[in-house]
Scaffold this active site. Structure first.
Site, PDB file in Angstrom:
ATOM      1  N   HIS A  55      -4.475  -2.052 -20.359  1.00 14.50           N
ATOM      2  CA  HIS A  55      -5.387  -0.512 -20.258  1.00 14.50           C
ATOM      3  C   HIS A  55      -7.113  -0.211 -20.016  1.00 14.50           C
ATOM      4  CE1 HIS A  55      -2.079   0.172 -23.125  1.00 14.50           C
ATOM      5  NE2 HIS A  55      -2.406  -0.453 -23.588  1.00 14.50           N
ATOM      6  N   ASN A 128       1.534   5.113 -26.648  1.00 12.08           N
ATOM      7  CA  ASN A 128       1.857   4.296 -25.082  1.00 12.08           C
ATOM      8  C   ASN A 128       2.712   5.428 -24.516  1.00 12.08           C
ATOM      9  OD1 ASN A 128       0.956   2.506 -24.215  1.00 12.08           O
ATOM     10  ND2 ASN A 128       2.667   0.635 -25.364  1.00 12.08           N
ATOM     11  N   TYR A 338      -7.390  -4.268 -31.390  1.00 14.50           N
ATOM     12  CA  TYR A 338      -8.533  -3.443 -31.041  1.00 14.50           C
ATOM     13  C   TYR A 338     -10.071  -3.148 -31.103  1.00 14.50           C
ATOM     14  CZ  TYR A 338      -4.312  -2.158 -28.434  1.00 14.50           C
ATOM     15  OH  TYR A 338      -3.078  -1.489 -27.726  1.00 14.50           O
TER      16      TYR A 338
END
Length: 484
Positions: A55, A128, A338
């Site tokens: 990303h 997404n 993350y």
């Protein structure tokens, strides 16, 4: 152009000359005592933080979320309660595989990450533009992303690696079908849906829970790009989606999405025909229809891309009371990965940056670390438990319990039907859409250097739907494998 503002150094001292270095005489050499020059060059060398591993290329915007339907019977999360209630938010759209300078219009899933600045702290929905993913266990994620990145020898994209991995990971078939369909190249960020993808748990004030899935549905309508136009734009305007989003908001054409949830009673998870925690599967909307929650409006562009878009950090583990996680194996891995990526990339204190900082007061015992902002807790108590009225836990905000059982072991999901939903999706497409899907797959598989990989993948298409497999085989000029 005159200005009353004095140019200063980073420590606030006025700069007398910003055009000429300090030298020994008119021809130099440059003096090390020119600390303004040294500061400028040293800072310039450090202007880039590491780009995101995935990303990396993205665009963002500010907006708000407005509740349009009371769902307090399902969740105590304040962001979703009270019709008319508005919560500020920030969203980041992105491509997945490409680097920071890559083109917007490539065939790739799109990241859809939303940060709600709620009165109970920040809440992130990090998903997404597809309701499913390629894999369902986080242990496979590094290997999968390696196939999407560059070959370590040639430094080129490697279709053989991509299709080798997919052909050996049949759970990817559902997402591959979506990716290779028209939806694989959205026309703009404004013209695509968004999904939380994973299953989450909502809990109400009484402690009662339900399983849920998030759906953001675009009010602009779904629009996609034809591959030839996408390729043309990739060469002529690689920032096409970024530009489109900025310009739309700048001229007051504010994009909107409606947020819906699917709600599953907890006990249904044990009997539903697909494992509801498997992120390669969707829940039928006939079984669990969409329930409206609210609307998301984007109405303000960032003032500074780096400060707001590049330094924005999102994690599915950024939760608030009323939203819990599920046993989804992919989600469980993302809860760690993350936030850890942000600690590496931006720093341990990334949540203190303005774009990430909660709107409510933060009270904890975390101290020190690089780029610590504020007074670092001052002289307040710095441990817990303590006898000095420091911040204390609130038992009513604990995550709800759920039952677990079994042995500690490396265990796969119980269900191995990777074909039914992919086949259902293929059969839902019109004949024109199927033709384009097949053409996209054939074009993508032609560069694969190993015929065995092509034949293995054709088997998966055939098992989803015989016509699907046959058409791919014909397009590649290969016979159907004997196994099918």
């Amino acid at each position: 152009m005159s200005t009353n503002k004095k140019l200063t150094t980073s420590w606030g001292a006025p700069v007398g000359d910003n055009q000429n270095s300090m030298t020994a005489g008119s021809r130099g050499p440059t003096l090390i005592q020119d600390v303004h020059l040294l500061e400028k060059l040293a800072h310039f060398n450090r202007e880039r933080v590491p780009e995101r591993v995935v990303h990396a290329k993205g665009a963002g915007a500010h907006g708000y979320f407005e509740v349009t339907n009371d769902v307090s019977q399902y969740t105590k999360a304040k962001v979703f309660n009270g019709v008319g209630k508005r919560t500020p938010l920030f969203i980041r759209f992105s491509t997945v595989a490409g680097e920071n300078g890559s083109a917007d219009t490539v065939r790739d899933p799109r990241g859809f990450a939303v940060k709600f600045y709620t009165e109970d702290g920040n809440y992130d929905i990090v998903g997404n533009n597809t309701p499913v993913f390629f894999i369902r266990d986080a242990i496979k994620f590094p290997d999968f992303i390696h196939t999407q990145k560059r070959d370590p020898q040639t430094h080129l994209k490697n279709p053989t690696a991509i299709w080798d991995f997919w052909s050996l990971s049949p759970e990817s078939l559902h997402q591959v079908t979506i990716l290779m369909s028209d939806r694989g190249i959205p026309a703009t960020f404004r013209h695509m849906h968004g999904y939380g993808s994973h299953t989450f748990k909502w809990v109400n004030e009484e402690g009662e829970g339900v399983w849920i899935k998030y759906h953001f549905r675009t009010e602009q309508g779904v629009k996609n790009l034809a591959p030839d136009l996408a390729a043309k734009l990739a060469g002529e305007n690689p920032d096409y989606h970024t530009e489109d989003l900025f310009n739309a908001i700048e001229k007051g054409d504010f994009p909107e999405w409606k947020l819906y949830v699917q709600i599953m009673p907890l006990e249904d998870a044990n009997t539903y025909r697909f494992d509801p925690f498997d992120v390669t599967k969707v829940w039928s909307q006939k079984d669990y229809p969409l329930i409206e929650v609210g609307r998301m409006v984007l109405d303000r562009n960032p003032e500074n891309y780096f400060a707001e878009v590049e330094q924005a950090t999102f994690s599915p583990g950024t939760l608030v009371p009323g939203v819990d996680v599920s046993p989804d194996k992919m989600l469980q891995g993302r809860l760690f990965a993350y936030a850890d990526a942000h600690r590496y990339r931006v720093g341990a204190n990334h949540n203190q940056l303005p774009i990430n900082r909660p709107k409510n007061e933060v009270n904890n015992y975390q101290r020190d670390g690089q780029m610590r902002f504020g007074n670092n807790g001052g002289g307040s108590v710095y441990y817990e438990p303590n006898s000095f009225d420091g911040p204390a836990e609130s038992p009513e905000d604990k995550q709800a319990a759920y039952a677990v059982s079994g042995y500690a072991d490396a265990v796969a999901y119980d269900q191995f039907d990777h074909y039914t939903q992919a086949g259902d999706l293929y059969r839902l497409l019109s004949e024109e859409e199927r033709t384009r899907l097949v053409a996209n797959i054939v074009e993508a598989m032609k560069p694969v250097k190993v015929e065995e990989i092509k034949l293995r993948q054709i088997q998966h298409f055939y098992k989803a739907d015989p016509e699907y497999g046959n058409r791919i085989a014909e397009g590649l000029g290969l016979p159907l494998p004997q196994e099918v």
